[in-house]
Write an enzyme that holds these catalytic residues in place. Structure first.
Site, PDB file in Angstrom:
ATOM      1  N   ASP A 147       9.111 -29.131 -15.936  1.00  0.00           N
ATOM      2  CA  ASP A 147      10.220 -29.089 -15.270  1.00  0.00           C
ATOM      3  C   ASP A 147      11.527 -29.861 -15.643  1.00  0.00           C
ATOM      4  O   ASP A 147      12.711 -29.331 -15.506  1.00  0.00           O
ATOM      5  CB  ASP A 147      10.203 -29.511 -13.798  1.00  0.00           C
ATOM      6  CG  ASP A 147       9.041 -28.715 -12.948  1.00  0.00           C
ATOM      7  OD1 ASP A 147       8.882 -27.612 -13.475  1.00  0.00           O
ATOM      8  OD2 ASP A 147       8.490 -29.279 -11.782  1.00  0.00           O
ATOM      9  N   THR A 148      11.503 -30.688 -16.382  1.00  0.00           N
ATOM     10  CA  THR A 148      12.587 -31.352 -17.233  1.00  0.00           C
ATOM     11  C   THR A 148      13.121 -30.638 -17.970  1.00  0.00           C
ATOM     12  O   THR A 148      14.620 -31.034 -18.475  1.00  0.00           O
ATOM     13  CB  THR A 148      12.230 -32.752 -17.631  1.00  0.00           C
ATOM     14  OG1 THR A 148      11.442 -32.336 -18.810  1.00  0.00           O
ATOM     15  CG2 THR A 148      11.388 -33.646 -16.692  1.00  0.00           C
TER      16      THR A 148
END
Length: 681
Positions: free
Chosen positions: A318-319
Site C-alpha cells: 500500500d505504501t
C-alpha cells in the site's frame, strides 16, 4: 461476557473500572447515549451514528453482582479536567471480596429489567468447550519431537494463537491497534482465512468465502471493491481498488478447485453488486459467468497489446500507491503480473482437464484459452522483465518500445535497486527457470535478508517532509513502521512459501522462527520484548523519525538496532503462516482425490511427529529424515508399505502422492483410531 473478581485473602476491596466507549465509526467524534436503569447502565448509539442508522435498537447493558457501582467519569482520575475533555466511563465499586461484572448486547435493545441467562456460565466448562472447538477447527493439530526441540514446541503453541488470530480477522476484522472498521479486504480474506481453511480441510468455509466475495463483484465493470462490510453495513465499501485485487478471487477459486476437485461450484448462481447503490442485483448469474466477466476486466487492463497489466491504484504494498495519473496508467507491477500468471495458469489447467459434467466441453475450451493467455503473460514477462538479470519492481511503459525499469539496479530515480515481492512471487508461480530462481535467491540473501527477516526493498523510499513525487504513503508517512519500515511479516511469510517451492528446508524453517512471537529472542537477539500470543504485522526499527531511520538503516542489517513488533492481530498473516507451516513445510496437502506428502524439513528434525486429520481420519505422521529436504523414499501406513507417485514441481520433485482410495484399504478399521503414516526421506 462476565468478568469475575475474587480476593484470594477474602478481603473486601474497592475497585475502579474504566472503559473507553465508542458507538460510532471514529473515536470521540460523536457522544454515545447512556442511561441508568434498575441498577444497570444501558449504552446505545446517538443520532447521526452509522450504528444507529443500521441497528437503531442495538444497545449494551453493564451491571455488577456482589457489589454496588457508582457512575463516574474521567474527572475521578484527573480532577482538574474539564467535563468530557477526555471522555472515559469510570465505575467505582463498594468494598467486596467477590463480585462480577457483566456486559451483554442485544440487537432489539435492553429495557434494563431482562433477567440474566437461566444457566450462568461456568468458567471451566466454557474453557473446555472452547478448547474442544478450537482443536476441531485446527484439525487436531499437534507437533512434537522426542527430544522436545524448542523450535518445535514453540510452533506447536503458536498454532493455537494464530488460529485464534485468524478467527478474529475472519469473523470480526479488528486488531489491537486497528480496532475500527470491521471490513473484509477482498485480497485479505482470499488469503489468510481462506488459506487456513484449505490447509485444515474445512472446504465449506472456503466455499462460503468464494460465494460472498463473488457476490460483491461489480456488475458494470467486473471489478471488486478494495474492501466491503457485511450484515446491515454492506453498503459501506471502497469501490476503487488496487490493480491486484481483481486477481485474488480468481486465485482462490483455483486453489479451492485444486484442493477439492469441485468444478460444480462454477454452476452456483450469485448476484452481482450495483456500483451506484452497492445493492445486490436481483438477477443472479452462474459463478462461471462471473469469471468470464472477471477475465474481460483483466484483459482490459493490459498495456500496449502486451499481456502485462497496468498498475492502476497500486498493488499489495500500500505504501507504493502511485502519486500521479501517469504512473497509474503506464506503470506495471511485476509482482501483479506474476500473480496473474499463477492464477490464470492454475485455473486454466484445472478447466482444460475437465472430464464429465454437462459443461465439461465448455470448461475445457475456456481452460485452453486461459492456458494460452498464461503463455502470453510468461512470454511478455521474460521479454520485458528479463529475469536472467534482476526482476524490476516496476516497469514504466508510456512508450512500450523503451520501457523504464524502476526499483532496479539501473533505476536512478528512486535510489532503490531491489524489490522482494516480484522475486518471491515469480518463484511461487513457477514463472522463472530454476537457474533464474537460484540467482534471485542469492540476491535476496545478499541484499534483502536481515536478522529479523527479509525486507520489502533494499532501502526505504526517500522522505522529504511528506511531499509525494512518485509514491504516496512511502513518501508521506512520518512513522517508520509497517510497510514503511520494510520488514512486513506478510511478505516474509511469502518468502517462506518461496523457499519451500525451491526446496530449501533450513531457510524455510529458520524463516518460520524469526517471526514467531513466542520466545522470539531465541531467534532474533535484537528483538525487544513483545506480546507472545499475538501476530505482529511488522518488525520495526526503534527509530524516532524517518530521518533517523534513513541514517541508521544499515544497523538493522547488522542486527545492532533494536526492533519492535508492529500492529497486532488484524492481518491475513496468521492464516497464511499456518498454511505455509502445514501445507508447504510439513508438506501435508489434499489435492482433489490424492494425499500429497511433500515436506521441506531440516534433517535435524528427524523423529518429529505431526498429529492431524486427513479425509476425516485421525493420523500421526512420523518424519524419518536422513538428509535435509531429501526425496521421499518410502511411505508406510499403519506398518504397511504404500505405493505412491511423484509430485512434479517447477524446481523439485521430491514429494509423494497417494490416492485417497488406496488409503481406504490401509486405514485402521476403527474410524476413531489414530493411524500412523511414516515418511522416510
Amino acid at each position: 461476557m462476565r468478568l469475575e473478581i475474587k480476593s484470594a485473602s477474602h478481603l473486601p476491596r474497592r475497585y475502579l473500572v474504566t472503559a473507553q466507549i465508542t458507538m460510532s465509526d471514529r473515536d470521540y467524534e460523536l457522544p454515545y447515549a447512556l442511561r441508568q436503569q434498575d441498577g444497570s447502565l444501558i449504552v446505545s448509539a446517538s443520532e447521526g451514528s452509522p450504528i444507529r442508522e443500521a441497528y437503531p435498537e442495538l444497545s449494551y447493558r453493564i451491571n455488577a453482582q456482589g457489589t454496588e457501582m457508582v457512575l463516574k467519569d474521567e474527572r475521578r482520575l484527573m480532577p482538574g479536567l474539564a467535563p468530557s475533555a477526555a471522555p472515559l466511563l469510570v465505575l467505582e465499586t463498594s468494598p467486596s471480596a467477590a463480585w462480577s461484572l457483566r456486559i451483554g448486547g442485544r440487537l432489539d435493545g435492553w429495557r434494563g429489567s431482562e433477567p440474566d441467562p437461566a444457566e450462568p456460565m461456568v468458567f471451566e466448562s466454557e474453557k473446555n468447550g472452547y478448547r474442544a472447538g478450537m482443536a476441531k477447527l485446527m484439525n487436531h493439530f499437534r507437533l512434537e519431537h522426542p527430544q522436545d526441540v524448542a523450535s518445535v514446541r514453540r510452533l506447536d503453541m503458536l498454532a493455537w494463537w494464530y488460529t485464534h488470530n485468524m478467527r478474529v480477522h475472519f469473523a470480526v476484522p479488528h486488531g489491537l491497534e486497528q480496532y475500527g472498521g470491521a471490513a473484509w479486504g477482498t485480497r485479505d480474506v482470499c488469503q489468510g482465512p481462506a488459506e487456513y481453511f484449505l490447509a485444515v480441510q474445512h472446504y465449506e468455509a472456503v466455499k462460503d468465502i468464494i460465494r460472498t466475495v463473488y457476490a460483491h463483484q461489480y456488475e458494470a465493470s467486473g471489478g471488486w471493491p478494495q474492501w466491503f462490510m457485511f450484515d446491515r453495513y454492506y453498503r459501506v465499501q471502497q469501490e476503487e481498488s488496487h490493480g491486484d485485487i481483481i486477481v485474488w478471487p480468481l486465485k482462490l477459486l483455483g486453489d479451492y478447485m485444486a484442493a477439492t476437485g469441485d468444478l460444480s461450484i462454477l454452476d452456483t448462481e450469485l448476484p452481482y453488486t450495483d456500483e451506484d447503490t452497492f445493492e445486490p442485483t436481483r438477477q443472479k448469474h452462474s459463478l462461471y459467468d462471473h469469471v468470464l466477466k472477471q477475465m474481460d476486466y483483466i484483459r482490459s487492463r493490459f498495456l500496449h497489446g502486451t499481456s502485462l497489466s497496468s498498475y492502476g491504484d497500486g498493488d499489495w504494498d500500500d505504501t507504493l500507491q502511485p502519486a500521479s495519473a501517469e504512473l497509474r496508467a503506464y506503470m506495471v507491477s511485476s509482482w501483479t503480473v506474476a500473480l496473474t500468471y499463477q492464477a490464470v495458469r492454475q485455473l486454466g489447467g484445472l478447466l482444460a482437464a475437465a472430464d464429465g459434467g454437462a459443461r465439461s466441453s465448455q470448461h475445457a475450451a475456456f481452460g485452453a484459452e486461459l492456458l494460452k493467455l498464461a503463455g502470453g503473460i510468461r512470454e511478455d514477462f521474460h521479454r520485458y522483465m528479463n529475469p536472467d538479470e534482476v526482476i524490476p519492481g516496476f516497469l514504466y511503459m508510456e512508450d512500450a518500445r523503451h520501457p523504464d525499469k524502476w526499483l532496479h539496479p539501473t533505476d536512478e530515480r528512486t535510489g532503490i535497486q531491489y524489490r522482494l515481492l516480484p522475486m518471491t512471487r515469480s518463484m511461487i508461480a513457477g514463472l522463472i527457470t530454476p537457474e533464474q530462481a537460484e540467482a534471485h535467491y542469492a540476491l535476496i540473501k545478499r541484499e534483502l535478508s536481515f536478522p529479523d527477516g527479509v525486507r520489502l526493498m533494499n532501502r526505504p523510499a526517500a522522505y522529504e517532509g511528506g511531499v509525494s513525487t512518485r509514491f504516496k504513503r512511502a513518501e508521506q508517512a512520518a512513522n517508520f513502521g509497517r510497510e514503511i519500515g520494510l520488514q512486513y511479516v506478510h511478505a516474509h511469510i511469502r518468502f517462506i512459501e518461496a523457499m519451500a517451492k525451491l526446496g530449501k528446508p533450513d531457510e524455510a524453517w529458520q524463516a518460520l522462527q524469526v517471526v514467531n512471537p513466542i520466545g522470539i529472542a531465541h531467534s532474533v537477539p535484537n528483538a525487544e520484548l513483545r506480546q507472545s500470543n499475538a501476530y505482529f504485522s511488522s518488525s520495526d526499527g526503534r527509530f524516532a523519525t524517518r530521518y533517523e531511520a534513513a541514517a541508521r538503516f544499515e544497523e538493522l542489517r547488522q542486527g545492532t538496532a533494536a526492533v519492535k513488533g508492529g500492529w497486532r492481530i488484524y492481518s491475513s498473516g496468521p492464516g497464511i503462516y499456518m498454511n505455509q507451516l502445514i501445507s508447504n513445510v510439513l508438506g501435508i496437502r489434499v489435492a482433489a482425490d490424492v494425499l500429497q506428502l511433500d515436506p521441506v524439513l531440516p534433517a535435524e528434525l528427524d523423529g518429529m511427529s505431526f498429529r492431524f486429520a486427513v479425509a476425516g481420519r485421525s493420523v500421526r505422521i512420523l518424519y524419518s529424515l536422513s538428509r535435509s529436504g531429501g526425496e521421499i523414499r518410502r511411505v508406510a501406513v499403519n506398518g504397511e508399505e504404500a505405493p505412491f507417485g511423484r509430485i512434479a514441481g517447477s524446481y523439485r520433485s521430491t514429494g509423494a502422492e497417494l490416492p485417497l482410495t488406496e488409503l481406504e484399504r490401509l486405514w485402521l478399521s476403527d474410524a476413531e483410531a489414530v493411524n500412523e503414516i511414516v515418511i522416510e526421506a
